[in-house]
Design an enzyme around this catalytic site. Sequence first.
Site, short mmCIF file in Angstrom:
data_model
loop_
_atom_site.label_atom_id
_atom_site.label_comp_id
_atom_site.label_asym_id
_atom_site.label_seq_id
_atom_site.Cartn_x
_atom_site.Cartn_y
_atom_site.Cartn_z
N LYS A 15 0.84 -1.22 0.00
CA LYS A 15 0.00 0.00 0.00
C LYS A 15 0.87 1.26 0.00
O LYS A 15 0.65 2.18 -0.78
CB LYS A 15 -0.92 0.05 1.24
N ARG A 90 -9.41 1.25 9.53
CA ARG A 90 -8.88 -0.08 9.77
C ARG A 90 -9.91 -0.97 10.46
O ARG A 90 -9.61 -2.10 10.81
CB ARG A 90 -7.70 0.05 10.69
N ARG A 125 11.76 -5.88 4.23
CA ARG A 125 11.65 -4.40 4.25
C ARG A 125 12.75 -3.77 5.11
O ARG A 125 12.99 -4.20 6.24
CB ARG A 125 10.28 -3.98 4.76
N ARG A 157 11.84 -2.35 10.74
CA ARG A 157 10.80 -1.88 11.66
C ARG A 157 10.64 -2.86 12.83
O ARG A 157 10.66 -4.07 12.63
CB ARG A 157 9.46 -1.75 10.90
N ARG A 168 -0.32 -8.89 13.61
CA ARG A 168 -0.87 -7.88 12.68
C ARG A 168 -1.78 -8.53 11.65
O ARG A 168 -2.84 -8.00 11.30
CB ARG A 168 0.27 -7.14 11.98
P1 AP5 Z 1 4.94 -1.53 1.79
O1 AP5 Z 1 4.56 -0.68 0.64
O2 AP5 Z 1 5.72 -0.93 2.91
O3 AP5 Z 1 3.65 -2.33 2.33
P2 AP5 Z 1 2.40 -1.83 3.16
O4 AP5 Z 1 1.18 -2.47 2.61
O5 AP5 Z 1 2.40 -0.33 3.27
O6 AP5 Z 1 2.75 -2.54 4.54
P3 AP5 Z 1 2.74 -2.10 6.06
O7 AP5 Z 1 3.36 -3.27 6.78
O8 AP5 Z 1 3.38 -0.76 6.27
O9 AP5 Z 1 1.24 -2.00 6.34
P4 AP5 Z 1 0.56 -2.07 7.68
O10 AP5 Z 1 -0.80 -1.73 7.26
O11 AP5 Z 1 0.71 -3.31 8.46
O12 AP5 Z 1 1.40 -1.02 8.58
P5 AP5 Z 1 1.11 0.48 9.00
O13 AP5 Z 1 2.38 1.20 8.99
O14 AP5 Z 1 -0.05 1.05 8.28
O15 AP5 Z 1 5.78 -2.79 1.20
C1 AP5 Z 1 6.34 -3.75 2.06
C2 AP5 Z 1 7.71 -4.18 1.51
O16 AP5 Z 1 7.52 -4.84 0.26
C3 AP5 Z 1 8.67 -3.02 1.21
O17 AP5 Z 1 9.98 -3.46 1.48
C4 AP5 Z 1 8.50 -2.77 -0.29
O18 AP5 Z 1 9.70 -2.26 -0.86
C5 AP5 Z 1 8.18 -4.16 -0.80
N1 AP5 Z 1 7.26 -4.19 -1.93
C6 AP5 Z 1 6.13 -3.42 -2.09
N2 AP5 Z 1 5.51 -3.76 -3.23
C7 AP5 Z 1 6.24 -4.76 -3.79
C8 AP5 Z 1 6.08 -5.53 -4.99
N3 AP5 Z 1 5.08 -5.33 -5.83
N4 AP5 Z 1 7.02 -6.49 -5.25
C9 AP5 Z 1 8.06 -6.71 -4.39
N5 AP5 Z 1 8.26 -6.00 -3.26
C10 AP5 Z 1 7.35 -5.04 -2.96
O19 AP5 Z 1 0.61 0.26 10.51
C11 AP5 Z 1 1.50 -0.16 11.52
C12 AP5 Z 1 0.78 -0.20 12.86
O20 AP5 Z 1 0.26 1.11 13.19
C13 AP5 Z 1 -0.45 -1.12 12.94
O21 AP5 Z 1 -0.10 -2.45 13.23
C14 AP5 Z 1 -1.25 -0.46 14.08
O22 AP5 Z 1 -0.72 -0.81 15.34
C15 AP5 Z 1 -1.00 1.02 13.85
N6 AP5 Z 1 -2.03 1.64 12.98
C16 AP5 Z 1 -1.85 2.17 11.74
N7 AP5 Z 1 -3.00 2.67 11.27
C17 AP5 Z 1 -3.93 2.44 12.22
C18 AP5 Z 1 -5.33 2.70 12.32
N8 AP5 Z 1 -6.01 3.28 11.31
N9 AP5 Z 1 -5.96 2.34 13.45
C19 AP5 Z 1 -5.32 1.75 14.48
N10 AP5 Z 1 -4.00 1.46 14.45
C20 AP5 Z 1 -3.31 1.80 13.32
#
Ligand code: AP5
Length: 212
Positions: A15, A90, A125, A157, A168
Amino acid sequence: MFKRLVFLGPPGVGKGTQARRLAADFSLAHISTGDILREVIKQNTPLAQRVRSYMESGTLVPDEVVLELLLERMSQPDVKEGYILDGYPRNIKQAYDLEKAGVAVEGVVYFYADEETLIKRISGRRTCRLCSRVYNIYYDPPTVDGRCECGGELFQRSDDTEDVVRARLREYRQKTSPLVQHYKERGVLCEVDASGTPDEVYEKLLRAIEAT
Ligand code: AP5
C-alpha cells in the site's frame, strides 16, 4: 480520476509503495496513519508510550487516538487537491468515524496477495533512518548493504518481527477485512491483485481507478 482515495489491504501488500508513487504522480497528499503514529512514538510523552505498546504488539491503536491525529493531518492545506488514506480506516467503527467527520471517500482500492508474498515482503523491508526511503533486500536492495543512497542507515521496523507480524495479520483478518464488504456495498471498491513487480502493480492500480 477520483482524488479522494482509501488504500486497503493486509500488512506488507505494498500500500505504502503504491501510495507514494500515485501521490507523487497526481499531486495527492499521502496520509499514512502508520507513519503518523511512528512519528508520535519518537517523542517522549505518555501518548507515545501508549501508542508504542499497541504498535509493538501488532494490535490496533485505539480509534479515538488515531482519529484525532488523522483529523489534525486532514486540516492541513495540501489535502485540498486530493488525498490517499493509507491504513485508515482499519475497522468498521473508523469507517463511520470518517463519514461522521465529513471526510469524502470517492474510491477504495483493495490490494490483495497471498500470505507467503506478504511475509517475504515484510521480512525484506528496510527503511532509511534519515530520509525514510523504503527498500527491500529481496526485491529492491540498496547498492551498499545497510545504507541508503542518501548515506542514512537502514533499519528493520520493530513490528516486522515474526511474532508481531502474525498478530498484525490476525488483527487484519478480524477487524480490517470486513471493510472490503462494507465498501463493496457502497459501490466504491476496486480490487488490485498486488502480486508482481511494483511497476506491474502500479499499472493495475491505474487501470482499476480509471475504471471506477
Ligand atoms: P509496503 O509498501 O511498505 O507495504 P504496506 O502495505 O504499506 O505494509 P505495512 O506493513 O506498512 O502496512 P501495515 O498496514 O501493516 O502497517 P502500517 O504502517 O499502516 O511494502 C512492504 C515491503 O515490500 C517493502 O519493502 C517494499 O519495498 C516491498 N514491496 C512493495 N511492493 C512490492 C512488490 N510489488 N514487489 C516486491 N516488493 C514489494 O501500521 C503499523 C501499525 O500502526 C499497525 O499495526 C497499528 O498498530 C497502527 N495503525 C496504523 N493505522 C492504524 C489505524 N487506522 N488504526 C489503528 N491502528 C493503526
